[in-house]
Design a protein around this motif. Structure first.
Motif, PDB file in Angstrom:
ATOM      1  N   ARG A   1       0.837  -1.201   0.000  1.00 39.56           N
ATOM      2  CA  ARG A   1       0.000   0.000   0.000  1.00 39.56           C
ATOM      3  C   ARG A   1       0.874   1.255   0.000  1.00 39.56           C
ATOM      4  NH1 ARG A   1      -2.731  -1.401   3.921  1.00 39.56           N
ATOM      5  NH2 ARG A   1      -1.726  -0.230   5.620  1.00 39.56           N
ATOM      6  N   VAL A   2       1.914   1.263   0.829  1.00 34.45           N
ATOM      7  CA  VAL A   2       2.769   2.451   0.947  1.00 34.45           C
ATOM      8  C   VAL A   2       3.771   2.539  -0.211  1.00 34.45           C
ATOM      9  CG1 VAL A   2       4.496   3.604   2.381  1.00 34.45           C
ATOM     10  CG2 VAL A   2       2.512   2.497   3.455  1.00 34.45           C
ATOM     11  N   LEU A   3       4.546   1.461  -0.400  1.00 33.51           N
ATOM     12  CA  LEU A   3       5.595   1.487  -1.419  1.00 33.51           C
ATOM     13  C   LEU A   3       5.024   1.383  -2.824  1.00 33.51           C
ATOM     14  CD1 LEU A   3       8.263  -0.774   0.330  1.00 33.51           C
ATOM     15  CD2 LEU A   3       8.308   1.715   0.068  1.00 33.51           C
ATOM     16  N   GLY A   4       3.944   0.637  -2.970  1.00 31.35           N
ATOM     17  CA  GLY A   4       3.324   0.531  -4.291  1.00 31.35           C
ATOM     18  C   GLY A   4       2.831   1.884  -4.778  1.00 31.35           C
ATOM     19  N   LYS A   5       2.198   2.630  -3.886  1.00 31.85           N
ATOM     20  CA  LYS A   5       1.719   3.975  -4.246  1.00 31.85           C
ATOM     21  C   LYS A   5       2.888   4.888  -4.595  1.00 31.85           C
ATOM     22  CE  LYS A   5      -0.903   7.901  -2.405  1.00 31.85           C
ATOM     23  NZ  LYS A   5      -1.651   8.419  -1.209  1.00 31.85           N
ATOM     24  N   TRP A   6       3.931   4.842  -3.762  1.00 33.58           N
ATOM     25  CA  TRP A   6       5.133   5.652  -4.022  1.00 33.58           C
ATOM     26  C   TRP A   6       5.755   5.290  -5.362  1.00 33.58           C
ATOM     27  CZ3 TRP A   6       9.929   2.998  -4.041  1.00 33.58           C
ATOM     28  CH2 TRP A   6      11.036   3.801  -4.265  1.00 33.58           C
ATOM     29  N   ALA A   7       5.875   3.988  -5.654  1.00 35.49           N
ATOM     30  CA  ALA A   7       6.485   3.544  -6.910  1.00 35.49           C
ATOM     31  C   ALA A   7       5.678   4.019  -8.103  1.00 35.49           C
ATOM     32  CB  ALA A   7       6.614   2.023  -6.910  1.00 35.49           C
TER      33      ALA A   7
ATOM     34  N   TYR B   1       9.987  -5.835   0.543  1.00 31.61           N
ATOM     35  CA  TYR B   1      10.114  -6.408   1.881  1.00 31.61           C
ATOM     36  C   TYR B   1      11.554  -6.856   2.067  1.00 31.61           C
ATOM     37  CZ  TYR B   1       9.380 -10.065   5.514  1.00 31.61           C
ATOM     38  OH  TYR B   1       9.437 -10.853   6.632  1.00 31.61           O
ATOM     39  N   ASP B   2      12.097  -6.628   3.275  1.00 33.71           N
ATOM     40  CA  ASP B   2      13.459  -7.085   3.545  1.00 33.71           C
ATOM     41  C   ASP B   2      13.588  -7.467   5.014  1.00 33.71           C
ATOM     42  OD1 ASP B   2      16.138  -7.695   3.488  1.00 33.71           O
ATOM     43  OD2 ASP B   2      16.749  -5.865   2.464  1.00 33.71           O
TER      44      ASP B   2
ATOM     45  N   ASP C   1      12.319   2.589  -0.544  1.00 33.69           N
ATOM     46  CA  ASP C   1      12.189   1.145  -0.363  1.00 33.69           C
ATOM     47  C   ASP C   1      13.388   0.521   0.351  1.00 33.69           C
ATOM     48  OD1 ASP C   1      13.526   1.972  -2.668  1.00 33.69           O
ATOM     49  OD2 ASP C   1      13.166   0.097  -3.727  1.00 33.69           O
ATOM     50  N   PHE C   2      14.421   1.308   0.625  1.00 30.43           N
ATOM     51  CA  PHE C   2      15.591   0.770   1.333  1.00 30.43           C
ATOM     52  C   PHE C   2      15.830   1.463   2.669  1.00 30.43           C
ATOM     53  CE2 PHE C   2      16.375  -0.967  -2.841  1.00 30.43           C
ATOM     54  CZ  PHE C   2      16.907  -2.210  -2.552  1.00 30.43           C
ATOM     55  N   GLN C   3      14.817   2.114   3.190  1.00 27.46           N
ATOM     56  CA  GLN C   3      14.974   2.809   4.458  1.00 27.46           C
ATOM     57  C   GLN C   3      15.103   1.855   5.642  1.00 27.46           C
ATOM     58  OE1 GLN C   3      15.503   6.184   4.855  1.00 27.46           O
ATOM     59  NE2 GLN C   3      15.706   5.957   2.641  1.00 27.46           N
ATOM     60  N   ARG C   4      14.641   0.609   5.501  1.00 24.60           N
ATOM     61  CA  ARG C   4      14.785  -0.368   6.579  1.00 24.60           C
ATOM     62  C   ARG C   4      16.190  -0.962   6.613  1.00 24.60           C
ATOM     63  NH1 ARG C   4      11.110  -2.679   9.574  1.00 24.60           N
ATOM     64  NH2 ARG C   4      12.315  -4.615   9.569  1.00 24.60           N
TER      65      ARG C   4
END
Length: 329
Positions: free
Chosen positions: A27-33, A44-45, A307-310
């Motif tokens: 929901r979050v990353l898909g919208k951003w992408a 996911y990581d 997507d790499f903030q984690r």
């Protein structure tokens, strides 16, 4: 594609948690992408320790890289979690099992990353900004595109206009593609692997880039940097952590050798040029003392996408330039 999975077929509490996390990330990353026109991103990581995967979306396909489980964990439990994770990805993304590629994520040494894992020749094209790039999820350990370097490639494209660009350890030359599309007057992409240079050549053709101003060169980058040929305005230096290729007598250890690599690269940089140095070596320490004659700016936090903030230690990046000194008369 639509998933044919019964959503009630995975009642396990751990699976439910994974599904919820994947849905939240999507929901979050898909919208951003979608807003950024990004087709390839990390979904996911290892968000949940029980499900140790890096899950990357490449357009309509997904790569799941499984981190090696500790030997203390029962193999049957590992297998079960693997199947549960695959099922969860199918359910959340609505894709078929054959559109998911599973790989084992282990530290690679020497030429392992270049070795053929399969013979499917399953290449497909993705978009990254104005660039079109060939991806292969099945035949090699690497896919042809390092997702964590996406912001760096964007930076290169946005700063390449009118520049001569050098791409060292170029891999499939995606950074060179972005430089050329950003208006670089010339690009030189160097690697020792025939596999990746052939891949780079296909990327050049796909983007209608070529001619004498955009070259691919098979060479040992260490040897090339020792030469006195040509200068550049913008250089990308992203060496492997370790390399002992059969094609070269040089053995590269990035922690030990980065100082000399950077200094030699700076010898090829124009006085007002910029070197981008990046490494994914865990716990890497930059030898600032041996590089103190240069201006060095830590660019790491700007070089990581949403997507790499984690996983903020996936790489480190520095912008390096010559120190300015007033002219003498």
């Amino acid at each position: 594609m639509n998933s044919d999975i019964d959503k009630n077929s995975v009642p396990d509490e751990g699976v439910a948690m994974l599904i919820n996390r994947l849905r939240k990330n999507q929901r979050v990353l898909g919208k951003w992408a979608r807003q950024q026109n990004i087709e390839c991103f990390r979904l996911y990581d290892r968000d949940l320790p029980e499900y140790a995967f890096a899950i990357d979306c490449y357009g309509e396909y997904v790569q799941m890289a499984e981190y090696q489980a500790p030997s203390s964990i029962d193999e049957e439990k590992v297998r079960l979690r693997r199947e549960q994770a695959i099922t969860a990805v199918q359910e959340v993304l609505g894709i078929a099992r054959e559109d998911i590629v599973l790989k084992s994520r282990e530290r690679q040494r020497g030429t392992q990353q270049y070795e053929i894992q399969d013979q499917s020749k399953s290449f497909f094209v993705v978009n990254e900004g104005p660039a079109r790039l060939w991806i292969n999820l099945k035949d090699y350990l690497d896919t042809g595109l390092f997702l964590d370097h996406r912001p760096i490639r964007q930076f290169i494209r946005e700063n390449a206009a009118g520049k001569r660009f050098l791409n060292l350890f170029c891999y499939t030359a995606s950074a060179s593609i972005q430089a050329a599309l950003g208006g670089a007057t010339s690009t030189l992409s160097i690697d020792l692997s025939n596999t990746y240079l052939d891949w780079a050549r296909r990327n050049f053709l796909l983007n209608k880039i070529g001619g004498k101003n955009h070259r691919l060169k098979k060479a040992d980058c260490i040897d090339y940097l020792s030469s006195k040929y040509e200068k550049f305005d913008l250089i990308f230096l992203d060496p492997p952590t370790f390399s002992n290729s059969k094609s070269s007598s040089n053995v590269l250890d990035i922690q030990r050798d980065h100082g000399s690599l950077i200094r030699n690269a700076m010898n090829k940089l124009e006085r007002d040029g910029l070197l981008i140095f990046s490494t994914n070596k865990l716990n890497f320490k930059l030898d600032s003392e041996s590089l103190k004659r240069f201006e060095i700016r830590d660019y790491t936090k700007f070089s990581l996408g949403k997507d790499f903030q984690r996983q903020k230690k996936i790489h480190q990046t520095w912008l390096i330039s010559h120190k300015w000194s007033p002219p003498t008369y």
